[in-house]
Design an enzyme around this catalytic site. Structure first.
Site, PDB file in Angstrom:
ATOM      1  N   VAL A  35       0.837  -1.213   0.000  1.00 48.50           N
ATOM      2  CA  VAL A  35       0.000   0.000   0.000  1.00 48.50           C
ATOM      3  C   VAL A  35       0.873   1.267   0.000  1.00 48.50           C
ATOM      4  O   VAL A  35       0.639   2.195  -0.794  1.00 48.50           O
ATOM      5  CB  VAL A  35      -0.975  -0.004   1.209  1.00 48.50           C
ATOM      6  CG1 VAL A  35      -1.817   1.275   1.217  1.00 48.50           C
ATOM      7  CG2 VAL A  35      -1.881  -1.235   1.154  1.00 48.50           C
ATOM      8  N   GLY A  57     -10.440  -1.352   0.241  1.00 44.91           N
ATOM      9  CA  GLY A  57      -9.470  -0.864  -0.753  1.00 44.91           C
ATOM     10  C   GLY A  57      -9.911   0.444  -1.379  1.00 44.91           C
ATOM     11  O   GLY A  57     -10.097   1.456  -0.700  1.00 44.91           O
ATOM     12  N   GLU A  93      -9.605   5.795   5.036  1.00 43.50           N
ATOM     13  CA  GLU A  93     -10.434   5.203   3.963  1.00 43.50           C
ATOM     14  C   GLU A  93      -9.864   3.876   3.468  1.00 43.50           C
ATOM     15  O   GLU A  93     -10.609   2.946   3.149  1.00 43.50           O
ATOM     16  CB  GLU A  93     -10.519   6.191   2.790  1.00 43.50           C
ATOM     17  CG  GLU A  93     -11.397   5.750   1.654  1.00 43.50           C
ATOM     18  CD  GLU A  93     -12.870   5.635   2.057  1.00 43.50           C
ATOM     19  OE1 GLU A  93     -13.515   6.668   2.217  1.00 43.50           O
ATOM     20  OE2 GLU A  93     -13.343   4.500   2.204  1.00 43.50           O
ATOM     21  N   LYS A 129     -12.815  -5.016   9.898  1.00 40.49           N
ATOM     22  CA  LYS A 129     -13.442  -4.071   8.970  1.00 40.49           C
ATOM     23  C   LYS A 129     -14.896  -3.798   9.365  1.00 40.49           C
ATOM     24  O   LYS A 129     -15.364  -2.663   9.286  1.00 40.49           O
ATOM     25  CB  LYS A 129     -13.337  -4.608   7.540  1.00 40.49           C
ATOM     26  CG  LYS A 129     -11.887  -4.611   7.029  1.00 40.49           C
ATOM     27  CD  LYS A 129     -11.724  -5.406   5.754  1.00 40.49           C
ATOM     28  CE  LYS A 129     -10.287  -5.324   5.229  1.00 40.49           C
ATOM     29  NZ  LYS A 129     -10.041  -6.264   4.120  1.00 40.49           N
ATOM     30  N   ILE A 152     -12.769   1.258  -2.610  1.00 34.15           N
ATOM     31  CA  ILE A 152     -14.198   1.613  -2.461  1.00 34.15           C
ATOM     32  C   ILE A 152     -14.338   2.754  -1.441  1.00 34.15           C
ATOM     33  O   ILE A 152     -13.886   2.625  -0.306  1.00 34.15           O
ATOM     34  CB  ILE A 152     -15.012   0.389  -1.975  1.00 34.15           C
ATOM     35  CG1 ILE A 152     -14.859  -0.777  -2.949  1.00 34.15           C
ATOM     36  CG2 ILE A 152     -16.477   0.750  -1.782  1.00 34.15           C
ATOM     37  CD1 ILE A 152     -15.479  -2.082  -2.455  1.00 34.15           C
ATOM     38  N   VAL A 203     -10.735  -0.156   4.842  1.00 32.20           N
ATOM     39  CA  VAL A 203     -11.861  -1.051   4.500  1.00 32.20           C
ATOM     40  C   VAL A 203     -12.161  -0.936   3.005  1.00 32.20           C
ATOM     41  O   VAL A 203     -12.352   0.170   2.483  1.00 32.20           O
ATOM     42  CB  VAL A 203     -13.149  -0.673   5.277  1.00 32.20           C
ATOM     43  CG1 VAL A 203     -14.281  -1.646   4.928  1.00 32.20           C
ATOM     44  CG2 VAL A 203     -12.917  -0.648   6.767  1.00 32.20           C
ATOM     45  N   GLY A 251      -4.734  -4.361  -2.956  1.00 31.70           N
ATOM     46  CA  GLY A 251      -3.797  -4.126  -4.051  1.00 31.70           C
ATOM     47  C   GLY A 251      -3.171  -2.754  -3.964  1.00 31.70           C
ATOM     48  O   GLY A 251      -3.731  -1.818  -3.379  1.00 31.70           O
TER      49      GLY A 251
HETATM   50  N1  HSE Z   1      -6.293  -9.352   3.265  1.00 33.29           N
HETATM   51  C1  HSE Z   1      -7.280  -8.500   2.709  1.00 33.29           C
HETATM   52  C2  HSE Z   1      -8.162  -9.264   1.745  1.00 33.29           C
HETATM   53  C3  HSE Z   1      -6.718  -7.335   1.941  1.00 33.29           C
HETATM   54  O1  HSE Z   1      -7.917 -10.425   1.427  1.00 33.29           O
HETATM   55  O2  HSE Z   1      -9.126  -8.682   1.295  1.00 33.29           O
HETATM   56  C4  HSE Z   1      -6.461  -6.101   2.715  1.00 33.29           C
HETATM   57  O3  HSE Z   1      -7.469  -5.677   3.552  1.00 33.29           O
END
Ligand code: HSE
Length: 429
Positions: free
Chosen positions: A16, A136, A131, A207, A138, A134, A304
């Site tokens: 990130v 990514g 932001e 989350k 969105i 939770v 990602g």
């Molecule tokens: N480990 C998380 C997932 C990604 O698989 O969605 C980052 O929050």
């Protein structure tokens, strides 16, 4: 137009943090147009500069000393993309105490220590934005805090973990069992070497704690959220679900129920025509329901470098705007007290049950009688015979208190005609 650039320090240059750095470099023109000035990366701290990265960082910006960036009076904003609640928390608290706004993508930190962090930010008149923690890319947190701030929300249901959604999607599409798909996902880099947080639902629980606190305006003790992972889901269950027009997804569910909240993370059967049912692979989505907004859903890439990096970059721009306009610290925690969380035994759900029983007269009737005695009402039943004088029975039960179902199951489990209660998966309508 202000021409003083806003200077930031990035702590943790992994997926990130690296994505953020690349976006700030490549989209500098767009950012200048949006903000009226430049965002300058004044330094990046990481404990390991030798690990391979697919971008390069000028040597003069690299450091292993995060505190040097936090204490640098020329740095305005600290971005924490380290993860976890160890040094990440210390650095965030130190940065806030030093009067710097903080951007973090750290869900565990915000889920477990959000109250302390937001209080410290309010005390020091600075911002904390999260932001990227939770969903990514969105924009769910900003939507809840800003766009939906005048709306009362009754329900928020999310697919907020890409790893588990990817595994369940492939199991369903390819008929492969959990362990095989997990191993392949790890080989392909879609699942972590230690996938525990994802597959056990811990990541989704963190989350959900963040989303529910904002959506329902009450602090959520993350350890009180009911949690089940996906390791027990089988292709047999996915096949039965499909026959009955359902899909199985790992859901993070938050619902208002009078003065209590229902908060739970578990695999669930979801009708095939529910908007969340179409969310496949690594994608995330959050479905919201309320009297004013009606039903709505936000969908996108939940992880990602560039998706999450872009959410973090937007937070940096927001903090920068507040610094430029002397309005940092104007938004603080909106929670009023602690949420009263409904115990799972009190929750009313519909369930899917699969059991293996002896295939002889009276078996179905005996089991059905126990369900009836415990106040559990059947919606549908399928029976398939196996060759070894046993049969598989799949039930869908009408919505009812979970404690009735558990007490029926504890009697049924003791019957010698019942070989195994193979699966119990809640159904979301
Ligand atoms: N480990 C998380 C997932 C990604 O698989 O969605 C980052 O929050």
């Amino acid at each position: 137009m202000p021409d003083q650039p806003i200077r930031i320090g990035i702590l943790g240059v992994g997926v990130v943090g690296g994505g953020l750095y690349q976006i700030l470099e490549s989209n500098a023109g767009e950012i200048r147009r949006a903000l009226g000035t430049d965002i300058v990366v004044a330094g990046l701290a990481d404990i390991d500069w030798d690990r391979p990265r697919d971008f390069s960082v000028p040597e003069e910006l690299k450091t292993t000393d995060a505190l040097a960036l936090i204490n640098n009076p020329n740095i305005d904003i600290i971005v924490e993309t380290i993860g976890g609640t160890g040094v990440a928390k210390d650095y965030v608290m130190t940065a806030l105490a030093a009067g710097k706004s903080v951007v973090t993508s750290n869900k565990e930190l915000m889920a477990k220590h959000g109250e302390q962090i937001l209080s410290a930010a309010a005390q020091h008149g600075v911002d904390v934005q999260f932001e990227g923690s939770v969903g990514g890319v969105i924009p769910i947190i900003r939507s809840l805090k800003e766009s939906l701030t005048a709306s009362r929300l009754d329900e928020i249901v999310g697919i907020v973990n890409g790893t588990t959604n990817y595994i369940l999607t492939r199991m369903s599409q390819e008929g492969k069992e959990f362990a095989e798909v997990l191993a392949e996902a790890q080989r392909l880099g879609y699942a972590e070497a230690d996938p525990t947080d994802d597959i056990e639902g811990i990541d989704s629980t963190n989350k959900l704690a963040i989303l529910a606190a904002i959506a329902f305006g009450a602090r959520v003790p993350v350890e009180q959220i009911y949690r089940e992972g996906i390791a027990a889901v089988t292709t047999t269950d996915l096949d039965y679900a499909r026959q009955m027009d359902y899909v199985i997804k790992l859901l993070a569910i938050g619902k208002r129920d009078n003065d209590q909240l229902e908060l739970r993370v578990h695999p669930a059967l979801l009708p095939a025509d529910h908007p969340l049912a179409a969310v496949s692979g690594v994608f995330n989505a959050i479905f919201i329901r309320g009297p004013e907004c009606g039903e709505m859903m936000l969908y996108g890439r939940g992880a990602g470098a560039l998706p999450t990096g872009s959410a973090v970059a937007a937070d940096v721009i927001d903090c920068a705007r507040n610094i430029i306009h002397n309005s940092a610290g104007r938004v603080s925690c909106t929670c009023e007290g602690q949420a009263q969380i409904k115990p799972i035994e009190e929750v009313e759900t519909s369930v899917y049950l699969r059991m293996r029983v002896a295939d002889r007269p009276g078996v179905l009737g005996t089991i059905a009688t126990i369900f009836g005695q415990e106040g559990v009402s059947m919606q549908s039943v399928i029976q398939e015979s196996a060759q070894d004088n046993s049969a598989e029975i799949v039930w869908i039960m009408h919505k009812g208190p979970e404690k009735n179902l558990q007490s029926a199951l504890s009697c049924i489990r003791d019957l010698n005609i019942v070989q195994d209660i193979c699966s119990m998966i809640r159904v979301v309508e």
